[in-house]
Design a protein around this motif. Structure first.
Motif, PDB file in Angstrom:
ATOM      1  N   ARG A 127      -9.034  -4.535  -1.950  1.00 41.48           N
ATOM      2  CA  ARG A 127      -8.566  -4.821  -3.311  1.00 41.48           C
ATOM      3  C   ARG A 127      -7.248  -4.081  -3.583  1.00 41.48           C
ATOM      4  N   GLU A 128      -7.195  -2.816  -3.226  1.00 42.11           N
ATOM      5  CA  GLU A 128      -5.984  -2.041  -3.496  1.00 42.11           C
ATOM      6  C   GLU A 128      -4.793  -2.544  -2.669  1.00 42.11           C
ATOM      7  N   ALA A 129      -5.034  -2.926  -1.428  1.00 46.20           N
ATOM      8  CA  ALA A 129      -3.951  -3.458  -0.597  1.00 46.20           C
ATOM      9  C   ALA A 129      -3.415  -4.768  -1.177  1.00 46.20           C
ATOM     10  N   VAL A 130      -4.309  -5.637  -1.633  1.00 43.67           N
ATOM     11  CA  VAL A 130      -3.887  -6.894  -2.248  1.00 43.67           C
ATOM     12  C   VAL A 130      -3.146  -6.610  -3.557  1.00 43.67           C
ATOM     13  N   MET A 131      -3.662  -5.666  -4.346  1.00 47.02           N
ATOM     14  CA  MET A 131      -2.987  -5.307  -5.601  1.00 47.02           C
ATOM     15  C   MET A 131      -1.592  -4.754  -5.341  1.00 47.02           C
ATOM     16  N   ASN A 132      -1.427  -3.972  -4.293  1.00 45.05           N
ATOM     17  CA  ASN A 132      -0.098  -3.456  -3.971  1.00 45.05           C
ATOM     18  C   ASN A 132       0.866  -4.598  -3.687  1.00 45.05           C
ATOM     19  N   ALA A 133       0.416  -5.600  -2.947  1.00 43.22           N
ATOM     20  CA  ALA A 133       1.256  -6.777  -2.678  1.00 43.22           C
ATOM     21  C   ALA A 133       1.539  -7.538  -3.970  1.00 43.22           C
ATOM     22  N   ARG A 134       0.530  -7.642  -4.833  1.00 40.98           N
ATOM     23  CA  ARG A 134       0.710  -8.327  -6.120  1.00 40.98           C
ATOM     24  C   ARG A 134       1.725  -7.578  -6.984  1.00 40.98           C
ATOM     25  N   ARG A 135       1.642  -6.268  -7.016  1.00 40.97           N
ATOM     26  CA  ARG A 135       2.583  -5.475  -7.815  1.00 40.97           C
ATOM     27  C   ARG A 135       4.015  -5.621  -7.322  1.00 40.97           C
ATOM     28  N   HIS A 194      -9.923 -21.425  -3.039  1.00 37.55           N
ATOM     29  CA  HIS A 194      -9.165 -20.179  -2.871  1.00 37.55           C
ATOM     30  C   HIS A 194      -9.866 -19.040  -3.610  1.00 37.55           C
ATOM     31  N   PHE A 195     -10.203 -19.272  -4.877  1.00 37.97           N
ATOM     32  CA  PHE A 195     -10.856 -18.255  -5.695  1.00 37.97           C
ATOM     33  C   PHE A 195     -12.159 -17.792  -5.050  1.00 37.97           C
ATOM     34  N   SER A 196     -12.953 -18.724  -4.578  1.00 38.75           N
ATOM     35  CA  SER A 196     -14.256 -18.386  -3.989  1.00 38.75           C
ATOM     36  C   SER A 196     -14.114 -17.523  -2.743  1.00 38.75           C
ATOM     37  N   VAL A 197     -13.183 -17.873  -1.866  1.00 38.32           N
ATOM     38  CA  VAL A 197     -13.032 -17.072  -0.648  1.00 38.32           C
ATOM     39  C   VAL A 197     -12.405 -15.718  -0.963  1.00 38.32           C
ATOM     40  N   GLU A 198     -11.507 -15.669  -1.937  1.00 35.91           N
ATOM     41  CA  GLU A 198     -10.925 -14.382  -2.328  1.00 35.91           C
ATOM     42  C   GLU A 198     -12.003 -13.457  -2.901  1.00 35.91           C
ATOM     43  N   LYS A 199     -12.881 -14.022  -3.690  1.00 35.01           N
ATOM     44  CA  LYS A 199     -13.993 -13.241  -4.260  1.00 35.01           C
ATOM     45  C   LYS A 199     -14.896 -12.705  -3.145  1.00 35.01           C
ATOM     46  N   ARG A 200     -15.200 -13.544  -2.174  1.00 35.37           N
ATOM     47  CA  ARG A 200     -16.039 -13.117  -1.046  1.00 35.37           C
ATOM     48  C   ARG A 200     -15.337 -12.036  -0.231  1.00 35.37           C
ATOM     49  N   TYR A 247      -1.541 -20.693   1.678  1.00 35.60           N
ATOM     50  CA  TYR A 247      -2.513 -21.507   0.928  1.00 35.60           C
ATOM     51  C   TYR A 247      -3.440 -22.249   1.888  1.00 35.60           C
ATOM     52  N   ARG A 248      -2.871 -22.790   2.950  1.00 36.94           N
ATOM     53  CA  ARG A 248      -3.681 -23.461   3.978  1.00 36.94           C
ATOM     54  C   ARG A 248      -4.557 -22.441   4.705  1.00 36.94           C
ATOM     55  N   ALA A 249      -3.981 -21.272   5.005  1.00 39.69           N
ATOM     56  CA  ALA A 249      -4.732 -20.232   5.713  1.00 39.69           C
ATOM     57  C   ALA A 249      -5.950 -19.787   4.900  1.00 39.69           C
ATOM     58  N   MET A 250      -5.785 -19.669   3.593  1.00 39.55           N
ATOM     59  CA  MET A 250      -6.918 -19.269   2.747  1.00 39.55           C
ATOM     60  C   MET A 250      -7.972 -20.370   2.692  1.00 39.55           C
ATOM     61  N   LEU A 251      -7.541 -21.636   2.689  1.00 39.89           N
ATOM     62  CA  LEU A 251      -8.517 -22.735   2.725  1.00 39.89           C
ATOM     63  C   LEU A 251      -9.282 -22.720   4.048  1.00 39.89           C
ATOM     64  N   THR A 273      -1.203 -14.559  -5.489  1.00 37.56           N
ATOM     65  CA  THR A 273      -2.489 -14.105  -4.958  1.00 37.56           C
ATOM     66  C   THR A 273      -2.728 -14.525  -3.507  1.00 37.56           C
ATOM     67  N   GLU A 274      -2.611 -15.814  -3.203  1.00 41.29           N
ATOM     68  CA  GLU A 274      -2.895 -16.265  -1.836  1.00 41.29           C
ATOM     69  C   GLU A 274      -1.937 -15.646  -0.825  1.00 41.29           C
ATOM     70  N   PRO A 275      -0.626 -15.634  -1.101  1.00 41.71           N
ATOM     71  CA  PRO A 275       0.271 -14.947  -0.161  1.00 41.71           C
ATOM     72  C   PRO A 275      -0.045 -13.458  -0.014  1.00 41.71           C
ATOM     73  N   ALA A 276      -0.509 -12.807  -1.089  1.00 46.15           N
ATOM     74  CA  ALA A 276      -0.868 -11.386  -0.991  1.00 46.15           C
ATOM     75  C   ALA A 276      -2.035 -11.199  -0.033  1.00 46.15           C
ATOM     76  N   PHE A 277      -3.085 -12.013  -0.180  1.00 44.59           N
ATOM     77  CA  PHE A 277      -4.211 -11.930   0.746  1.00 44.59           C
ATOM     78  C   PHE A 277      -3.755 -12.217   2.172  1.00 44.59           C
ATOM     79  N   ALA A 278      -2.979 -13.286   2.349  1.00 41.39           N
ATOM     80  CA  ALA A 278      -2.536 -13.666   3.695  1.00 41.39           C
ATOM     81  C   ALA A 278      -1.728 -12.536   4.342  1.00 41.39           C
ATOM     82  N   TRP A 279      -0.853 -11.923   3.576  1.00 42.43           N
ATOM     83  CA  TRP A 279      -0.049 -10.829   4.110  1.00 42.43           C
ATOM     84  C   TRP A 279      -0.941  -9.662   4.522  1.00 42.43           C
ATOM     85  N   VAL A 280      -1.839  -9.248   3.630  1.00 38.84           N
ATOM     86  CA  VAL A 280      -2.726  -8.117   3.919  1.00 38.84           C
ATOM     87  C   VAL A 280      -3.594  -8.394   5.141  1.00 38.84           C
ATOM     88  N   LEU A 281      -4.051  -9.642   5.272  1.00 43.68           N
ATOM     89  CA  LEU A 281      -4.931 -10.003   6.388  1.00 43.68           C
ATOM     90  C   LEU A 281      -4.169 -10.374   7.660  1.00 43.68           C
TER      91      LEU A 281
END
Length: 183
Positions: free
Chosen positions: A129-137, A113-119, A157-161, A142-150
């Motif tokens: 980054r700002e869109a993910v941070m807005n979801a985090r705030r 998860h960390f590796s793909v988020e970094k990429r 968690y499965r989607a990020m894998l 973290t993973e649900p924030a990325f999934a939502w933004v994307l």
């Protein structure tokens, strides 16, 4: 929260040195620059012998504020049953979570998860980054924030894998197709 405080706490803890034989690697929101109040420093470890890892945690970290350790039955996505050992504590007011499981760190879901988020952050830039941070705030992990933004569907968690299996060109397509701020 993303500045020198977490690095100073990591250095002060000596965790990377104390757990060196378990290939400790820092992952999660702090190195990604996505920490919010309450975020912890995540350290992933390769612990093929849960008892030896637990003993090392007690010996090396047992005196830290709020030290707690547990082991749980867990079935990783597509993995055989494992019994990871997890410890939490604080150093210099910064919370830590240490996670050790039998799989090498590079194969663990948390590292993937960390590796793909970094990429994704590298490819998607500051807008992503700002869109993910807005979801985090707003309280998203973290993973649900990325999934939502994307715009990813299903288990985040499965989607990020699944995204972790893509090369950079594939991730750029996801950024473009999903219409994320980084695409």
């Amino acid at each position: 929260m993303n500045g020198p405080d977490w690095r100073a706490a990591l250095d002060a803890s000596g965790v990377l040195r104390r757990l060196a034989r378990f290939d400790p690697r820092v992952a999660g929101t702090f190195p990604l620059g996505l920490a919010v109040p309450g975020s912890d420093i995540d350290v992933l470890c390769h612990a093929p012998d849960a008892d030896a890892f637990a003993a090392a945690l007690w010996a090396g970290c047992g005196d830290f504020d709020g030290f707690a350790m547990w082991q749980w039955q867990w079935q990783g996505l597509g993995q055989k049953a494992d019994r990871p050992v997890i410890a939490s504590f604080s150093v210099a007011g910064v919370p830590f979570e240490i996670f050790g499981e039998a799989r090498p760190v590079r194969e663990q879901d948390g590292w993937r998860h960390f590796s793909v988020e970094k990429r994704l952050l590298r490819l998607g830039g500051e807008d992503l980054r700002e869109a993910v941070m807005n979801a985090r705030r707003q309280g998203a992990k973290t993973e649900p924030a990325f999934a939502w933004v994307l715009g990813l569907k299903g288990d985040p968690y499965r989607a990020m894998l699944d995204l972790a299996e893509l090369d950079d060109a594939g991730l750029l397509e996801v950024l473009k197709v999903k219409g994320s701020p980084g695409g």
